[in-house]
Write a protein that holds these residues in place. Structure first.
Motif, PDB file in Angstrom:
ATOM      1  N   ILE A 392       0.817  -1.331   0.110  1.00 36.90           N
ATOM      2  CA  ILE A 392       0.150   0.074   0.076  1.00 36.90           C
ATOM      3  C   ILE A 392       0.926   1.123  -0.083  1.00 36.90           C
ATOM      4  O   ILE A 392       0.623   2.069  -0.733  1.00 36.90           O
ATOM      5  N   LEU A 393       1.953   1.154   0.742  1.00 30.79           N
ATOM      6  CA  LEU A 393       2.592   2.657   1.004  1.00 30.79           C
ATOM      7  C   LEU A 393       3.695   2.568  -0.089  1.00 30.79           C
ATOM      8  O   LEU A 393       4.014   4.000  -0.544  1.00 30.79           O
ATOM      9  N   PHE A 394       4.041   1.383  -0.801  1.00 34.34           N
ATOM     10  CA  PHE A 394       4.979   1.782  -2.046  1.00 34.34           C
ATOM     11  C   PHE A 394       4.057   2.283  -3.057  1.00 34.34           C
ATOM     12  O   PHE A 394       4.506   3.382  -3.660  1.00 34.34           O
ATOM     13  N   VAL A 395       2.829   1.868  -3.246  1.00 36.27           N
ATOM     14  CA  VAL A 395       2.087   2.553  -4.569  1.00 36.27           C
ATOM     15  C   VAL A 395       1.720   3.676  -4.134  1.00 36.27           C
ATOM     16  O   VAL A 395       1.954   4.706  -4.929  1.00 36.27           O
ATOM     17  N   LEU A 396       1.377   4.175  -2.890  1.00 34.26           N
ATOM     18  CA  LEU A 396       0.864   5.443  -2.461  1.00 34.26           C
ATOM     19  C   LEU A 396       1.765   6.582  -2.608  1.00 34.26           C
ATOM     20  O   LEU A 396       1.528   7.558  -3.290  1.00 34.26           O
TER      21      LEU A 396
END
Length: 457
Positions: A392-396
């Protein structure tokens, strides 16, 4: 700002990558019905990179015939091609033809190539077209582009693609589609069996064709609806753009009259030596190189490098972890666009910070994939939570970086967005070419089994 224009820009953006994203999420249902089996993803990777002939042609036209190419006819052509190709795919995806002495899914591969041409070419045509609208609509377009991955994923979840339940290998139904069986050291081995889908692949591909029809309708209205025309101020745009293109001696990033105040302080006197060779007067040459290097890097990671190892990083933690990570990562993309819409922080230092943070999460995901099928915390709920949050944080973070770079380049003019699309495709191509031999040739990554996750020491 017109709500109608925002909705149309979003629907237009959804058509940019919906076809190929839909193909990827439908793979678990497609693969068992074709001769290529699970070699299909590696074939798709090569096909998508071959389809960069579309962006290459557009970029060369802007380089050698500046001002001669209008994006609108090209967009009409590729969107109509996408509608026809996805509709034909619904009826011929599982048709096998004898080729080179073996059965091959020739219609599937050919139609996949055409869809790849459509989606890759959208990077260098859709973005420049958005110059015809106000700058506030570009972020809405990126929201739609993010939804082009989320919507097919949600439909695939409703369809039940990839849902697995585990049975003892000795009593498994021969009618099921099975994965590799892995011994657990117990009295009986388990094997994963795909559950029947709620509706067929044909229905799914017809849905993708309908999405492309919606994209075409949105594009027509963006060109001709009176309310949108008032937003566009089209005559002013065309006059300035035509004059500028005639002055350009190649594909420069020059903008005679930026539509927004540049992020650099107006109190700082403009210095001629600060101008880059690309013509972006707001930034030095080093800053321009930095912006494009970051753009290529984040697109290589988000479009090619990490997606190629997603199953290796998630399946060892179970099928639920895989679907949760894939779905929530798809949600994170449009969420990042919404955040950028209300808090567009254009600081290059902050951009570098987010790139480093996102790359750090990507490095953890890659490390987990390298340890597959026995990554850290494989039998722990905390392992599931960490890998899902990392995705999630990678894509965000990196999606936010991509949107901000798009907004910055939009302020620099039409040609800057052509360069933006070209660099997006270049970064994606480099990432795919780098990962293909590691995944498909040398087999450095090993698949996890969603039913047998215990690792032997």
């Amino acid at each position: 700002m017109s709500l109608l224009t925002h909705v149309l820009a979003c629907l237009f953006g959804m058509g940019s990558w919906v076809a190929i994203n839909g193909m990827w999420v439908e793979l678990p249902l497609v693969v068992p019905g074709i001769p290529e089996g699970w070699y299909l993803p590696s074939y798709l990777t090569v096909i998508i990179q071959m389809a960069n002939v579309g962006p290459l042609f557009i970029t060369l036209m802007h380089r050698f015939r500046p001002g001669a190419l209008d994006e609108r006819p090209v967009i009409y052509c590729i969107v109509v091609l996408g509608i026809v190709a996805t509709f034909l795919l619904a009826f011929f995806w599982n048709t096998a033809v004898e080729f080179a002495g073996a059965l091959r899914s020739v219609p599937l591969l050919v139609l996949s190539f055409l869809l790849s041409v459509v989606d890759c070419t959208s990077s260098v045509t859709f973005l420049p077209f958005m110059m015809r609208l106000g700058p506030q609509f570009l972020t809405t377009y990126f929201v739609g582009e993010g939804l082009s991955g989320l919507v097919p994923a949600l439909v695939a979840l409703i369809q039940g693609v990839g849902l697995v339940h585990c049975r003892n290998a000795t009593v498994a139904s021969v009618a099921g589609v099975t994965l590799n069986t892995t011994a657990t050291g117990g009295s009986g081995d388990l094997e994963a069996i795909y559950q029947p889908a709620n509706f067929s692949a044909r229905v799914f591909f017809v849905f993708l064709s309908a999405m492309m029809v919606v994209c075409l309708g949105a594009f027509v209205l963006l060109n001709h609806h009176p309310a949108v025309v008032r937003e566009r101020k089209d005559h002013r745009y065309l006059g300035e753009e035509s004059a500028r293109d005639k002055r350009e001696q190649g594909l420069s990033l020059h903008s005679q009259a930026p539509e927004q105040r540049p992020m650099i302080s107006p109190l700082e006197p403009p210095a001629r030596e600060r101008r880059s060779s690309f013509g972006m007067g707001t930034y030095s040459k080093g800053e321009v190189v930095f912006i494009f290097m970051v753009l290529a890097w984040v697109n290589a990671l988000t479009n090619a490098v990490l997606p190629s190892v997603q199953s290796y990083s998630c399946l060892p933690y179970g099928n639920q972890a895989y679907h949760l990570a894939a779905t929530m990562a798809a949600v994170a993309n449009p969420v990042a666009c919404f955040i950028a819409m209300f808090t567009p922080i254009r600081s290059l230092v902050f951009m570098l910070f987010l790139t480093v943070v996102g790359t750090g999460f990507g490095a953890y995901i890659m490390a987990v994939a390298a340890f597959s099928p026995c990554p850290p915390l494989v039998d722990s709920p905390s392992g599931v939570a960490i890998i899902v949050i990392s995705w999630i944080l990678f894509v965000l973070t990196l999606s936010y970086v991509k949107v901000i770079i798009g907004v910055i380049l939009r302020d620099e003019g039409h040609s800057a967005l052509v360069w933006c699309g070209a660099v997006v495709q270049l970064g994606s191509m480099i990432g795919a070419i780098s990962m293909f031999p590691l995944v498909s040739v040398y087999g450095l990554f090993k698949s996890g089994d969603p039913c047998n996750t215990k690792c032997l020491n």
